[in-house]
Motif scaffolding. Structure first.
Motif, mmCIF file in Angstrom:
data_model
loop_
_atom_site.group_PDB
_atom_site.id
_atom_site.type_symbol
_atom_site.label_atom_id
_atom_site.label_comp_id
_atom_site.label_asym_id
_atom_site.label_seq_id
_atom_site.Cartn_x
_atom_site.Cartn_y
_atom_site.Cartn_z
ATOM 1 N N VAL A 114 0.842 -1.205 0.000
ATOM 2 C CA VAL A 114 0.000 0.000 0.000
ATOM 3 C C VAL A 114 0.876 1.254 0.000
ATOM 4 C CG1 VAL A 114 -1.646 1.365 1.374
ATOM 5 C CG2 VAL A 114 -2.004 -1.100 1.110
ATOM 6 N N ALA A 173 3.958 1.578 -1.045
ATOM 7 C CA ALA A 173 4.647 1.702 -2.333
ATOM 8 C C ALA A 173 3.673 2.175 -3.414
ATOM 9 C CB ALA A 173 5.277 0.369 -2.727
ATOM 10 N N GLU A 174 2.438 1.672 -3.366
ATOM 11 C CA GLU A 174 1.448 2.081 -4.363
ATOM 12 C C GLU A 174 1.156 3.585 -4.253
ATOM 13 O OE1 GLU A 174 -2.615 1.078 -3.752
ATOM 14 O OE2 GLU A 174 -2.962 0.630 -5.869
ATOM 15 N N LYS A 175 1.007 4.066 -3.013
ATOM 16 C CA LYS A 175 0.745 5.498 -2.798
ATOM 17 C C LYS A 175 1.904 6.337 -3.319
ATOM 18 C CE LYS A 175 -2.333 5.737 1.083
ATOM 19 N NZ LYS A 175 -2.567 6.386 2.372
#
Lengths: 259, 259
Positions: free
Chosen positions: A184, A186-188
């Motif tokens: 999460v 890393a995705e942000k």
């Protein structure tokens, strides 16, 4: 003949969420008869019952009392209250919770236990991933029956006592929930910087898959493990405006270097 | 005819580690000619050269100057010194480092760039996992050539400028190195409590694989995400003697709940 009868058990499923749905499907496909689905929400009970060729009910009194096995896939707090609602005639009953004692089922039947799937299950899944099941039973017969039921849908199947099951549940939180939280983060970060997180998927999948061959300790790489201060400094400079990520980066780097 | 010539490039590989070996194999299998392997360690140069049907050398002067492409897979600090040792005649050269500027190759050739495999590569692997390659070039021709080379062995291939490549490298550290550190923690915990870490493998692999279908945010589950204080308290009690794991548990729980 006995073995055949054994492997075709009449099952009531209590619950209609992800675990109830996925385990229900697996048991149905393994040849067991799902006689009834109980769920507080009548619509959800009806939908799952239709899929598994079962009847449905949404009141405790209406639960069929003639099945061989009662599989309880409810939220942990609902398990605590179950013995106020249900009384069986010595039939086998088991819950699917990793962190709840089997003793919450004491008083419902003399044959009870745990049937904990060590897997992330989602009812929308088209293909169910391999499942390990951890079992525990109130007596030898219960253990044997739960083992046979589990082996009909999962591998490996293992009997563990409560303390060890809870420890495994805790380890599962680290490798699944906490790992997902890093995804999460890393995705942000990728979204903030107009990078497509999906580019990381081959790496994410390989990082998990390689554990089939290597221990995690033997494949720990990266700037922290190499004590590569030049790269670490570049990363820290990039992270300056993002306090939370910077904290995670420093914590992990320190912890990796301490090993 | 031109396309054919193009896709059969004569390549010198500088390095003999994991990245040099795995990319070398892929380029060889894609039909390119590996003319030479350079490595400081003559034995390692010879071994890789034998596998890729190439010659080997271990002194800078002996590097073949007639190849089409020079692939440099050296440690980051060795890259900084490369221009002291190597001078080419405008042939294409690229390094494989995620966090190093292409400008370290300035002065070696007028055609230079980056050829960064976004994957965890190990030379012992029997099957190479899918690889994404990020490229960057000093001019349009270099970009085009690197793109074609990368496409002959990887998918997807993408051109990114230095800042974005570095950001992606940072995100990769989170989803690979830091995730692996969590695996290490869980493995240690399992070993301490006589639990087989391998039991968690189906869950670990599914937690990664499900990102092919779901975003990580949409599949964040577990006691923290559910604000399940009863289970969290049980876990904290289990962790009392293990300070470091307890800290990680509290940090992740807090961070997940803040989202």
């Amino acid at each position: 003949m006995l073995a055949l009868l054994f492997f075709n058990m009449k099952i009531v499923i209590i619950g209609s969420g992800n675990v109830a749905t996925v385990l229900g499907r697996k048991l149905f496909l393994a040849g067991h008869t799902i006689v009834q689905i109980f769920a507080r929400n009548p619509t959800r009970a009806t939908i799952l019952a239709a899929e598994l060729n079962a009847t449905s009910c949404s009141t405790w009194n209406a639960i069929n009392k003639t099945a061989d096995f009662y599989l309880v896939a409810l939220a942990d707090n609902a398990l605590e209250e179950l013995s106020n609602h249900l009384l069986l005639n010595h039939q086998l009953i088991a819950h699917t919770a990793g962190a709840v004692s089997k003793e919450v089922l004491l008083g419902i039947s003399s044959n009870y236990g745990v049937f904990y799937p060590l897997q992330s299950l989602r009812k929308e899944m088209k293909e169910t991933p391999p499942i390990s099941i951890i079992i525990e039973g109130s007596n030898k017969k219960a253990v044997q029956q739960l083992q046979n039921l589990a082996k009909s849908i999962a591998s490996p199947v293992e009997e563990l006592e409560e303390q060890q099951r809870l420890q495994l549940h805790l380890a599962a939180v680290f490798v699944s929930n906490f790992v997902n939280h890093l995804y999460v983060q890393a995705e942000k970060y990728c979204t903030t910087h107009q990078l497509n997180f999906k580019k990381l998927l081959p790496l994410i999948i390989e990082t998990a898959n390689r554990l089939q061959t290597y221990t995690p300790t033997s494949v720990q790489t990266g700037p922290a493990a190499r004590f590569d201060t030049v790269t670490i400094e570049k990363h820290l400079a990039l992270l300056q405006p993002e306090t939370q990520l910077l904290n995670w980066y420093q914590l992990f780097t320190k912890s990796i270097q301490q090993q």
